[in-house]
Motif scaffolding. Structure first.
Motif, PDB file in Angstrom:
ATOM      1  N   CYS A   6      42.216  43.827  44.447  1.00  0.00           N
ATOM      2  CA  CYS A   6      43.616  43.485  44.670  1.00  0.00           C
ATOM      3  C   CYS A   6      43.730  41.976  44.795  1.00  0.00           C
ATOM      4  CB  CYS A   6      44.135  44.169  45.929  1.00  0.00           C
ATOM      5  SG  CYS A   6      44.426  45.929  45.676  1.00  0.00           S
ATOM      6  N   ASN A   7      42.788  41.378  45.515  1.00  0.00           N
ATOM      7  CA  ASN A   7      42.754  39.924  45.625  1.00  0.00           C
ATOM      8  C   ASN A   7      42.384  39.353  44.252  1.00  0.00           C
ATOM      9  OD1 ASN A   7      43.004  37.878  47.763  1.00  0.00           O
ATOM     10  ND2 ASN A   7      40.940  37.283  47.160  1.00  0.00           N
ATOM     11  N   PRO A   8      43.057  38.276  43.815  1.00  0.00           N
ATOM     12  CA  PRO A   8      42.680  37.701  42.520  1.00  0.00           C
ATOM     13  C   PRO A   8      41.221  37.242  42.534  1.00  0.00           C
ATOM     14  CG  PRO A   8      44.719  36.723  43.350  1.00  0.00           C
ATOM     15  CD  PRO A   8      44.155  37.537  44.464  1.00  0.00           C
ATOM     16  N   ASN A   9      40.561  37.335  41.370  1.00  0.00           N
ATOM     17  CA  ASN A   9      39.149  36.960  41.301  1.00  0.00           C
ATOM     18  C   ASN A   9      38.937  35.458  41.366  1.00  0.00           C
ATOM     19  OD1 ASN A   9      38.108  39.593  41.084  1.00  0.00           O
ATOM     20  ND2 ASN A   9      38.709  39.674  38.936  1.00  0.00           N
ATOM     21  N   SER A  10      39.924  34.695  40.899  1.00  0.00           N
ATOM     22  CA  SER A  10      39.776  33.241  40.966  1.00  0.00           C
ATOM     23  C   SER A  10      41.140  32.620  41.230  1.00  0.00           C
ATOM     24  CB  SER A  10      39.194  32.693  39.670  1.00  0.00           C
ATOM     25  OG  SER A  10      40.168  32.775  38.654  1.00  0.00           O
ATOM     26  N   ALA A  11      41.105  31.365  41.649  1.00  0.00           N
ATOM     27  CA  ALA A  11      42.344  30.682  42.031  1.00  0.00           C
ATOM     28  C   ALA A  11      43.309  30.583  40.852  1.00  0.00           C
ATOM     29  CB  ALA A  11      42.011  29.298  42.580  1.00  0.00           C
ATOM     30  N   SER A  12      42.778  30.643  39.625  1.00  0.00           N
ATOM     31  CA  SER A  12      43.658  30.523  38.462  1.00  0.00           C
ATOM     32  C   SER A  12      44.300  31.871  38.091  1.00  0.00           C
ATOM     33  CB  SER A  12      42.868  29.970  37.271  1.00  0.00           C
ATOM     34  OG  SER A  12      41.812  30.847  36.961  1.00  0.00           O
ATOM     35  N   ASN A  82      35.331  38.823  52.381  1.00  0.00           N
ATOM     36  CA  ASN A  82      36.283  39.262  51.359  1.00  0.00           C
ATOM     37  C   ASN A  82      37.559  39.714  52.060  1.00  0.00           C
ATOM     38  OD1 ASN A  82      37.783  40.772  49.483  1.00  0.00           O
ATOM     39  ND2 ASN A  82      35.943  41.425  48.394  1.00  0.00           N
ATOM     40  N   PRO A  83      38.713  39.090  51.751  1.00  0.00           N
ATOM     41  CA  PRO A  83      39.945  39.436  52.478  1.00  0.00           C
ATOM     42  C   PRO A  83      40.420  40.874  52.239  1.00  0.00           C
ATOM     43  CG  PRO A  83      40.415  37.931  50.652  1.00  0.00           C
ATOM     44  CD  PRO A  83      38.924  38.013  50.774  1.00  0.00           C
ATOM     45  N   GLU A  84      39.824  41.585  51.283  1.00  0.00           N
ATOM     46  CA  GLU A  84      40.200  42.989  51.080  1.00  0.00           C
ATOM     47  C   GLU A  84      39.461  43.934  52.024  1.00  0.00           C
ATOM     48  OE1 GLU A  84      40.689  44.441  46.956  1.00  0.00           O
ATOM     49  OE2 GLU A  84      40.207  42.383  46.420  1.00  0.00           O
ATOM     50  N   GLU A  85      38.454  43.428  52.719  1.00  0.00           N
ATOM     51  CA  GLU A  85      37.625  44.295  53.556  1.00  0.00           C
ATOM     52  C   GLU A  85      37.989  44.135  55.023  1.00  0.00           C
ATOM     53  OE1 GLU A  85      35.566  46.461  52.477  1.00  0.00           O
ATOM     54  OE2 GLU A  85      35.107  45.841  50.426  1.00  0.00           O
ATOM     55  N   ASN A  86      38.119  45.237  55.721  1.00  0.00           N
ATOM     56  CA  ASN A  86      38.441  45.218  57.150  1.00  0.00           C
ATOM     57  C   ASN A  86      37.463  46.121  57.891  1.00  0.00           C
ATOM     58  OD1 ASN A  86      41.390  43.914  57.422  1.00  0.00           O
ATOM     59  ND2 ASN A  86      41.227  45.047  55.499  1.00  0.00           N
ATOM     60  N   PRO A  87      36.805  45.589  58.911  1.00  0.00           N
ATOM     61  CA  PRO A  87      35.807  46.399  59.623  1.00  0.00           C
ATOM     62  C   PRO A  87      36.454  47.437  60.551  1.00  0.00           C
ATOM     63  CG  PRO A  87      35.988  44.238  60.626  1.00  0.00           C
ATOM     64  CD  PRO A  87      36.880  44.216  59.421  1.00  0.00           C
ATOM     65  N   PHE A  88      35.749  48.532  60.791  1.00  0.00           N
ATOM     66  CA  PHE A  88      36.202  49.528  61.772  1.00  0.00           C
ATOM     67  C   PHE A  88      35.840  49.101  63.191  1.00  0.00           C
ATOM     68  CE2 PHE A  88      36.588  51.838  57.911  1.00  0.00           C
ATOM     69  CZ  PHE A  88      37.645  52.704  58.141  1.00  0.00           C
ATOM     70  N   PHE A  89      34.804  48.281  63.314  1.00  0.00           N
ATOM     71  CA  PHE A  89      34.385  47.791  64.633  1.00  0.00           C
ATOM     72  C   PHE A  89      34.351  46.260  64.595  1.00  0.00           C
ATOM     73  CE2 PHE A  89      32.843  52.104  64.303  1.00  0.00           C
ATOM     74  CZ  PHE A  89      33.185  52.637  65.541  1.00  0.00           C
ATOM     75  N   LYS A 102      33.830  31.716  47.506  1.00  0.00           N
ATOM     76  CA  LYS A 102      35.204  31.229  47.596  1.00  0.00           C
ATOM     77  C   LYS A 102      36.179  32.287  47.081  1.00  0.00           C
ATOM     78  CE  LYS A 102      35.438  26.224  47.812  1.00  0.00           C
ATOM     79  NZ  LYS A 102      35.101  26.346  49.219  1.00  0.00           N
ATOM     80  N   TYR A 103      36.723  33.090  48.003  1.00  0.00           N
ATOM     81  CA  TYR A 103      37.770  34.032  47.603  1.00  0.00           C
ATOM     82  C   TYR A 103      39.115  33.302  47.611  1.00  0.00           C
ATOM     83  CZ  TYR A 103      34.346  37.685  48.494  1.00  0.00           C
ATOM     84  OH  TYR A 103      33.225  38.475  48.460  1.00  0.00           O
ATOM     85  N   PRO A 104      39.917  33.419  46.538  1.00  0.00           N
ATOM     86  CA  PRO A 104      41.244  32.791  46.563  1.00  0.00           C
ATOM     87  C   PRO A 104      42.051  33.338  47.732  1.00  0.00           C
ATOM     88  CG  PRO A 104      40.731  33.646  44.369  1.00  0.00           C
ATOM     89  CD  PRO A 104      39.660  34.146  45.289  1.00  0.00           C
ATOM     90  N   ASN A 105      42.827  32.472  48.307  1.00  0.00           N
ATOM     91  CA  ASN A 105      43.564  32.810  49.518  1.00  0.00           C
ATOM     92  C   ASN A 105      45.037  32.999  49.175  1.00  0.00           C
ATOM     93  OD1 ASN A 105      44.250  33.149  52.115  1.00  0.00           O
ATOM     94  ND2 ASN A 105      43.783  31.064  52.784  1.00  0.00           N
TER      95      ASN A 105
END
Lengths: 259, 259
Positions: A6-12, A82-89, A102-105
């Motif tokens: 879902c997050n773009p792969n690169s800033a472009s 990775n901003p798509e991942e959220n931990p359970f703990f 570098k994940y695009p923000n």
């Protein structure tokens, strides 16, 4: 492989609704595979009891132990960068030991921290799992817990993609979203985000995927015997939990979008 | 769920070749799912380099770190109490923290300890993976390593079921196997265990499974676009590595069967 994230792969790369939809569709396959794999095992109920096992320094169920400890290893390997991942703990999660990628923000900072995993854990373990798997105990707790983690991570990733859906919808028509955001009207936002015909199509598609991927494939015949999981249950999973929680994420995100 | 395991589920269950075959066929689905999921990610080559990451107290690649540490958690949860499971890093594996499950003991003790995982690791990482996935680096090392572990565990379980195949074949016709076992004739044993028509059928079936499970399922159409992995590659995986290594396990097992 642009359809993976879902997050773009690169800033472009642009954040587009089509790109996010492709990712969500691909994630359906991951979810269906993970459920079929979990259903190989019976419920193994004791895994979910607190204090069935006596693990030094840990109070909780065996599945909590396996998920928490495995998340800690994956955190060291950088999973939650990775901003798509959220931990359970999320508490006391170790820092990554790998060089940062570098994940695009693209998300709003206030919305990025939304974490719906408590609700996901609750419906998955307490409501959905007893419908999915046979009752019984085969002793394979470690493999079953590892399989639960794969299911939970797949569901979590899918549901938290709601942040991207909300961001792209907001950018497309900010004027439509700003008034209900300012007046904190959850119901109005929920209505703006709900498209029943689309949701019905998703439910039909995931049911079909469960049928196709859950069939017994033989050399003579591709639809022998009954499927490995009940396809209508996957439709129900999406209708009762996955899509409503995705929209909860979207609404929570939008409510913080102007902070 | 009797088809899940090669090892009998209870002491009253018989070890039969049909039961083992059912389990091996079900495990094909697990293997194909795991490969499709690994192929979501590019190679992420640096994960496999020694010393790309500097992990305190660990020398090795990131994938070794994730696999070894995750195995340690699963060992605590009892995974390797199951005689069908073999660790990739058996050295210093922690003891289980859960009450023991009574797995029926059907294998010969000398054969039970056979572990082919070094060879499995080598062909999977160095030979097969570069054929399966696209080149490139998307930074998702933790998720990719977790996915490698699922593939490795699925392949390992399948290949080590050769112990059960060998045991049941030996029990069925001990007179046939005893002379070449006593004279340590590997080639004769390998010939006794090889059925080319069966192997060809397995290769065709796994190729078909990769086609069916790797297709893009849409509401209108079930075979759109190209499959997510190359089906002929799964046939090759079985022909070049999975079935030959399974037979290696069978021969190694038989050679110790009279100890």
């Amino acid at each position: 492989m642009a359809d993976l994230n879902c997050n773009p792969n690169s800033a472009s790369d642009m954040l587009t609704l089509d790109g996010i939809r492709d990712s969500l569709i691909r994630q359906e396959d991951t979810i269906v595979f993970s459920l079929i794999e979990r259903a190989k095992f019976p419920l193994n109920r004791k895994m979910y009891y607190n204090n069935h096992t006596s693990i030094p320094g840990f109070s909780g169920s065996l599945v909590e132990f396996v998920v928490k400890e495995t998340e800690a290893i994956q955190a060291k390997a950088g999973r939650y960068e990775n901003p798509e991942e959220n931990p359970f703990f999320p508490k006391d999660l170790p820092r990554p030991l790998v060089p940062p990628h570098k994940y695009p923000n693209v998300l709003h900072p206030a919305g990025a921290s939304i974490n719906m995993n408590k609700a996901i854990w609750d419906f998955y373990i307490n409501k959905f799992l007893p419908l999915l798997v046979a009752d019984g105990d085969d002793g394979n707790y470690a493999a079953t817990a590892a399989s639960d983690l794969v299911c939970l991570q797949a569901l979590s990733r899918r549901i938290h993609c709601g942040k991207y859906v909300a961001e792209v919808k907001f950018r497309d028509t900010p004027k439509e979203y700003e008034p209900p955001i300012r007046s904190k009207e959850r119901d109005t936002l929920m209505r703006l985000l709900t498209f029943e015909a689309v949701e019905e199509a998703v439910k039909k598609r995931v049911e079909k995927k469960a049928m196709v991927f859950g069939q017994e494939v033989t050399l003579n015949n591709t639809s022998e015997g009954k499927p490995k999981i009940d396809p209508s249950l996957v439709s129900r999973l999406y209708g009762e939990w996955v899509m409503p929680l995705t929209k909860e994420v979207e609404v929570d995100y939008l409510l913080r979008r102007l902070e």
